[in-house]
Write a protein that holds these residues in place. Structure first.
Motif, PDB file in Angstrom:
ATOM      1  N   TRP A  17       0.832  -1.188   0.000  1.00 56.03           N
ATOM      2  CA  TRP A  17       0.000   0.000   0.000  1.00 56.03           C
ATOM      3  C   TRP A  17       0.873   1.247   0.000  1.00 56.03           C
ATOM      4  N   THR A  18       0.394   2.241  -0.703  1.00 54.12           N
ATOM      5  CA  THR A  18       1.108   3.521  -0.713  1.00 54.12           C
ATOM      6  C   THR A  18       0.585   4.383   0.431  1.00 54.12           C
ATOM      7  N   PRO A  19       1.374   5.350   0.860  1.00 53.94           N
ATOM      8  CA  PRO A  19       0.913   6.266   1.908  1.00 53.94           C
ATOM      9  C   PRO A  19      -0.407   6.941   1.538  1.00 53.94           C
ATOM     10  N   ARG A  20      -0.556   7.229   0.283  1.00 55.91           N
ATOM     11  CA  ARG A  20      -1.793   7.894  -0.150  1.00 55.91           C
ATOM     12  C   ARG A  20      -3.000   6.976   0.045  1.00 55.91           C
ATOM     13  N   ASP A  22      -3.193   4.542   2.145  1.00 55.41           N
ATOM     14  CA  ASP A  22      -3.404   4.443   3.591  1.00 55.41           C
ATOM     15  C   ASP A  22      -4.229   5.612   4.103  1.00 55.41           C
ATOM     16  N   THR A  23      -3.853   6.782   3.635  1.00 52.72           N
ATOM     17  CA  THR A  23      -4.550   7.989   4.078  1.00 52.72           C
ATOM     18  C   THR A  23      -6.012   7.961   3.664  1.00 52.72           C
ATOM     19  N   LEU A  61      -3.493  -0.392   9.962  1.00 49.25           N
ATOM     20  CA  LEU A  61      -3.922   0.994  10.140  1.00 49.25           C
ATOM     21  C   LEU A  61      -4.769   1.234  11.377  1.00 49.25           C
TER      22      LEU A  61
END
Length: 270
Positions: A17-20, A22-23, A61
């Motif tokens: 997963w990318t940070p984006r 995740d956000t 998360l």
DNA sequence: AACAAAGTCAACCGCTCTGGC
DNA sequence: AGCCAGAGCGGTTGACTTTGT
């Protein structure tokens, strides 16, 4: 049954997963809550299948995830619980607040199996003595699935008892005081601890000292420098209760039979 | 320094369970 | 009772990292 897979594999992101992402997922769940995983990705603007979103949230998360080294008492409890419950990782995880089934499963497979084997006295699967050094049969639930030579070698290599105790230091991540969402939380079912107790006893709070040493060793609290602020009851209280209960049963069990341990295991399943 | 082997763990897969209809 | 969707679980994979040669 002809049932469609949980996600069509066309056009969906896979892998890390990318940070984006995740956000996006975190923000969506903060607003709308968990659940409805199948429709969630679309609504959240994610090109992931619902399953993947659920897994990412549950294992990484969620704000109550506790990351960092498995403490010695958690380690011991995992072994004991596994001897009672077998590979029921979610049940075991339910007794270790902040730990995920995936994390415990990985820890078991990568650390504990090897350690138990290196001690040479137990079959990690059954916690019984091995009659002789025997390679565990690699269970292949899906026997038709082919594996590459590389993988076969890798699996074989994992059977070797070569033991290198490398300290596992997962990245420190947030750990807030949110109540556990798990239905099967041991604490929620059986133990009530006042916030002051948690504070007074510190992050590990068992008062017997060895965990304090653990803190000193790593200079962190469960891998995080923030967790001491949490008033949440700590794992250790849970573990102590379990230990006491378990040890009592062990004493009885020495003289009698397996019945008590079995019923103890059953009680955990409730 | 380069390569191979071994270790780690996040993520995926496929199955079962559960509840609604 | 049977079907289906959603959710959850355990086993497995594979990318990445670490260690050894």
């Amino acid at each position: 049954m002809g049932r469609a897979p949980c996600c069509s594999k066309v056009g969906l992101h896979r892998g890390p997963w990318t940070p984006r992402e995740d956000t996006l997922l975190t923000k969506y769940i903060q607003v709308h809550g968990e659940g409805h995983w199948r429709s969630l990705p679309k609504k959240a603007g994610l090109l992931r299948c619902g399953k993947s979103c659920r897994l990412r949230w549950m294992n990484y998360l969620r704000p109550d995830i506790k990351r960092g080294n498995i403490t010695p008492d958690e380690d011991d409890l995992i072994i004991r619980m596994h001897s009672l419950l077998g590979n029921r990782w979610s049940l075991i995880a339910g007794r270790l607040p902040g730990r995920t089934d995936n994390e415990i499963k990985n820890y078991w497979n990568t650390h504990l199996v090897k350690r138990l084997r290196s001690q040479g006295i137990t079959d990690p699967g059954t916690h019984r003595k091995l009659p002789e050094p025997v390679e565990r049969e690699v269970k292949r639930r899906r026997s038709n699935k082919s594996t590459s030579n590389k993988k076969q070698n890798k699996s074989k290599a994992k059977l070797l008892p070569a033991e290198k105790h490398k300290v596992h230091l997962p990245q420190p991540v947030r750990f807030t005081s949110l109540p556990l969402p798990r239905n099967d939380s041991f604490e929620s079912n059986t133990i009530t601890i006042s916030p002051s107790q948690g504070r007074d006893q510190g992050c590990f709070g068992n008062g017997d000292g060895f965990l304090v040493g653990d803190n000193d060793r790593y200079g962190l609290v469960n891998g995080s420098d923030r967790e001491c602020q949490s008033p949440v009851p700590t794992t250790t209280n849970t573990l102590e209760k379990l230990y006491e209960e378990y040890l009592q049963l062990l004493e009885i069990d020495d003289r009698q039979d397996q019945v008590h341990l079995d019923s103890f295991a059953d009680s955990l399943l409730v």
